[in-house]
Design an enzyme around this catalytic site. Structure first.
Site: not given
Ligand code: PSU
Ligand code: MN
Length: 304
Positions: A25, A139, A141-142, A160
């Site tokens: 990435e 919230d 994450s996608a 994390k």
């Protein structure tokens, strides 16, 4: 082929010949580490993948092109531009492509582009997940949705504990994503080998990782697979040091009213500042460790 996709000549050749390829990435380059360590690390990760028998494909969006395989010059460009590059998740792609802009790919968009190119294995540091307090903020994450729908194996060092690891595992279970511990029964927590949460299955060899992923694909089950590979013992950090830094970072984020896509980069940068160079060194080592396992797993898939 997708008209926005550009596969580098080396990656295209490897894929055509059935040779092992590992996706990487670019948010980790532009947003995850400071310049010039980010560029040095990205190039070192590519070198590690080569030394372990696979071809690296660093993924990014450059000038509106979905790149599977960046040149060293392109990696330098993304690293130097740093956080000025837009952090690109699934929802950002249409605008970036139409406007011919640059984008740093997160786990989500790296999976999307890897799958388009035909790359099955992707190595990174940590994934996004369910944030602490998500019952109020929503919230999530996608990255978790992408793991549910896109057929790529993601090899990471866990997540994390800026995240709620328990809720992240619950979400992945609901979405049907297998969470594998590599040579461990416990979910690693990025800088540390232990989180107190169990994984779904323990797998001890790259060959078995390859065969389990092949079984998922061949049986028509959609989505990816998450492999969590603990940081090597000698580089892991004391849990108290990390926990303390994370508590501070979460507090500062709340005070500053940080939300949305700024949340993860803000917390990562704060944790890094609070722990000094130690966490950067650990971060680099765990990414290299994941790159080695990814290359070996991609090689095992090619032989199968
Ligand atoms: N976690 C890390 N390091 C990272 C990221 C997450 O420990 O670099 C990056 C990855 O690119 C990941 C993204 O896909 O942050 C998740 O961001 P968000 O929480 O906004 O979905
Ligand atoms: Mn988010």
């Amino acid at each position: 082929m997708n008209k926005y996709l550009s596969i580098s000549p080396e990656v295209a050749k490897a894929l055509a010949e059935g040779k092992p390829v590992v996706a990487l990435e670019s948010t980790i380059i532009s947003h995850g580490m400071p310049y010039p360590q980010n560029v040095e690390t990205a190039l070192r990760v590519e070198q590690t993948i080569r030394e372990n028998g696979a071809v690296p494909a660093t993924i990014a969006i450059i000038g509106g092109r979905l790149k599977a395989g960046c040149t060293p010059e392109e990696i330098e460009y993304l690293g130097k531009k740093g956080p000025a590059v837009i952090k690109a998740s699934r929802r950002d792609l249409p605008v970036l492509l139409a406007r011919k802009e640059d984008g740093a790919t997160t786990v989500t968009t790296t999976m999307i582009i890897a799958a388009m190119a035909g790359i099955k294995v992707f190595a990174t540091g940590g994934i996004g997940g369910v944030h602490r307090g998500a019952q109020h903020t929503f919230d999530i994450s996608a990255d978790l949705e992408e793991l549910a729908q896109t057929p790529v194996m993601v090899i990471c060092a866990g997540a994390k504990s800026i995240l709620d690891l328990g809720l992240t595992l619950e979400y992945l279970e609901t979405k049907g994503v297998p969470v594998i511990g590599y040579q461990t029964d416990e979910l690693p927590a990025f800088y540390t080998r232990h989180s107190g949460f169990g994984v779904d299955y323990r797998i001890d060899t790259p060959e078995e990782l390859a065969s389990v992923f092949e079984a998922k694909i061949a049986s028509g089950l959609k989505g990816g697979m998450l492999v969590t590979n603990p940081i090597p013992e000698e580089y892991s950090m004391p849990k108290e040091v990390i926990d303390c830094a994370i508590e501070h970072a979460l507090h500062e984020a709340a005070e500053a009213g940080i939300h949305g896509k700024q949340c993860t980069p803000f917390l990562l940068a704060k944790v890094k500042d609070l722990t000094g160079g130690d966490s950067l060194a650990a971060n680099i080592q765990l990414v290299l460790n994941n790159a080695r396992l990814a290359a070996k797993t991609a090689a095992a898939m090619s032989k199968a």
